[in-house]
Design a protein around this motif. Structure first.
Motif, short mmCIF file in Angstrom:
data_model
loop_
_atom_site.label_atom_id
_atom_site.label_comp_id
_atom_site.label_asym_id
_atom_site.label_seq_id
_atom_site.Cartn_x
_atom_site.Cartn_y
_atom_site.Cartn_z
N ASP A 1 -2.30 8.78 -6.53
CA ASP A 1 -2.86 9.70 -5.55
C ASP A 1 -3.64 8.91 -4.50
OD1 ASP A 1 -1.85 11.89 -6.86
OD2 ASP A 1 -3.68 12.27 -7.99
N LYS A 2 -3.42 9.23 -3.24
CA LYS A 2 -4.04 8.46 -2.16
C LYS A 2 -5.56 8.47 -2.24
CE LYS A 2 -0.31 8.62 1.23
NZ LYS A 2 0.10 8.98 2.61
N GLU A 3 -6.14 9.55 -2.76
CA GLU A 3 -7.60 9.60 -2.86
C GLU A 3 -8.14 8.60 -3.89
OE1 GLU A 3 -6.09 13.37 -5.07
OE2 GLU A 3 -5.57 12.20 -3.29
N ALA B 1 1.24 4.08 -3.05
CA ALA B 1 1.00 5.50 -2.82
C ALA B 1 2.12 6.38 -3.39
CB ALA B 1 0.84 5.76 -1.33
N LYS B 2 3.26 5.78 -3.75
CA LYS B 2 4.32 6.55 -4.39
C LYS B 2 3.94 6.94 -5.82
CE LYS B 2 8.13 4.26 -1.91
NZ LYS B 2 9.34 3.40 -2.09
N LYS C 1 0.84 -1.20 0.00
CA LYS C 1 0.00 0.00 0.00
C LYS C 1 0.88 1.25 0.00
CE LYS C 1 -1.64 1.13 3.88
NZ LYS C 1 -2.35 1.12 5.18
N ASP C 2 1.93 1.25 0.80
CA ASP C 2 2.84 2.40 0.84
C ASP C 2 3.55 2.58 -0.49
OD1 ASP C 2 2.09 2.82 3.47
OD2 ASP C 2 3.87 1.87 4.34
N ILE D 1 -7.01 5.47 -3.96
CA ILE D 1 -6.78 4.14 -3.38
C ILE D 1 -7.79 3.89 -2.27
CG2 ILE D 1 -5.14 2.60 -2.24
CD1 ILE D 1 -2.87 4.38 -3.31
N GLU D 2 -8.63 2.88 -2.47
CA GLU D 2 -9.54 2.44 -1.42
C GLU D 2 -8.92 1.22 -0.76
OE1 GLU D 2 -14.01 0.57 -0.79
OE2 GLU D 2 -13.58 1.71 -2.61
N GLU D 3 -8.70 1.29 0.54
CA GLU D 3 -8.06 0.18 1.24
C GLU D 3 -8.94 -0.28 2.39
OE1 GLU D 3 -5.20 1.27 4.34
OE2 GLU D 3 -4.92 3.14 3.23
#
Length: 248
Positions: free
Chosen positions: A214-216, A210-211, A206-207, A218-220
């Protein structure tokens, strides 16, 4: 890609439906096949009259002679996990990932996406994903695939990110610019009791994701008590993701 054609589960929507076509290309895990967990998920959705306009394309991995099982690539031992018993590979936690096998599977995914587009499904109505080893391939494809930027989303269940130290170079080799517009959404989930893929590898993946994303986008989810499997909460969230990225 396996010489076997993908197992296809056709939409159940009747001819009067106004829903637009959509396709989910879903890769099974190590040692499984298209008629295992992938077909089971498709049947659960259809039995409950969910996503009736969705076509499920379920490819089979070739039989890997080195792994002695169906595999998208030769797995290595994962730290702190119940390891797959691959003859000659026991305990190789520090061994490199099978880049050749993984990237062959990435290219196979591009071929399947391309075929669905030729069959008439708009690329923005296609979702790619997988479970376990299929998840790992899907993660790499979503960052390095030739058609990765055209699909609606990538759905990743109970897997990890291989080739983490190679992603940048692979993107460079494939002409992918870091500022390329990539509108797709990601669904990346795991269970806290997964004994095959430890939770910390999910967090690392996941980290790493995110590189590049965009974090928005990614649904986790981390499901309490779920092992290397699926559960009702995951299927509920998976349905909501589908309805968001490939709505009726």
């Amino acid at each position: 890609m396996s010489e076997e054609p993908p197992y296809v589960v056709s939409p159940t929507a009747d001819s009067s439906s106004t829903a637009r076509p959509a396709t989910f290309i879903f890769l099974h895990g190590y040692g499984d096949d298209a008629e295992g967990l992938p077909l089971g998920l498709a049947q659960q959705f259809q039995f409950n009259n969910k996503m009736q306009y969705l076509k499920w394309v379920l490819p089979n991995a070739p039989h890997n002679h080195e792994a002695m099982a169906r595999a998208w690539y030769v797995p290595k031992a994962l730290p702190n996990a119940v390891k797959p018993r691959v003859p000659g590979h026991e305990g190789e936690e520090d061994a490199p990932d099978d880049e050749v096998g993984i990237m062959q599977s990435v290219d196979m995914l591009d071929q399947l996406v391309e075929q669905e587009i030729k069959n008439g499904t708009p690329s923005e109505r296609i979702v790619v994903g997988g479970f376990s080893q299929g998840c790992a391939v899907s993660l790499v494809w979503g960052l390095t695939g030739r058609l990765k930027h055209q699909v609606a989303g990538v759905l990743c269940l109970s897997g990890y990110m291989p080739l983490q130290t190679r992603i940048q170079q692979l993107r460079n080799e494939r002409g992918i610019k870091d500022d390329d517009k990539d509108p797709k959404r990601w669904f990346y989930v795991h269970g806290t009791m997964d004994m095959l893929v430890p939770t910390r590898l999910f967090v690392q993946g996941k980290d790493e994701l995110a590189k590049w994303v965009d974090k928005e986008n990614i649904e986790e989810h981390l499901y309490q008590g779920m092992g290397h499997s699926t559960n009702s909460a995951e299927l509920r969230d998976m349905l909501a993701f589908f309805e968001k990225v490939i709505p009726e």
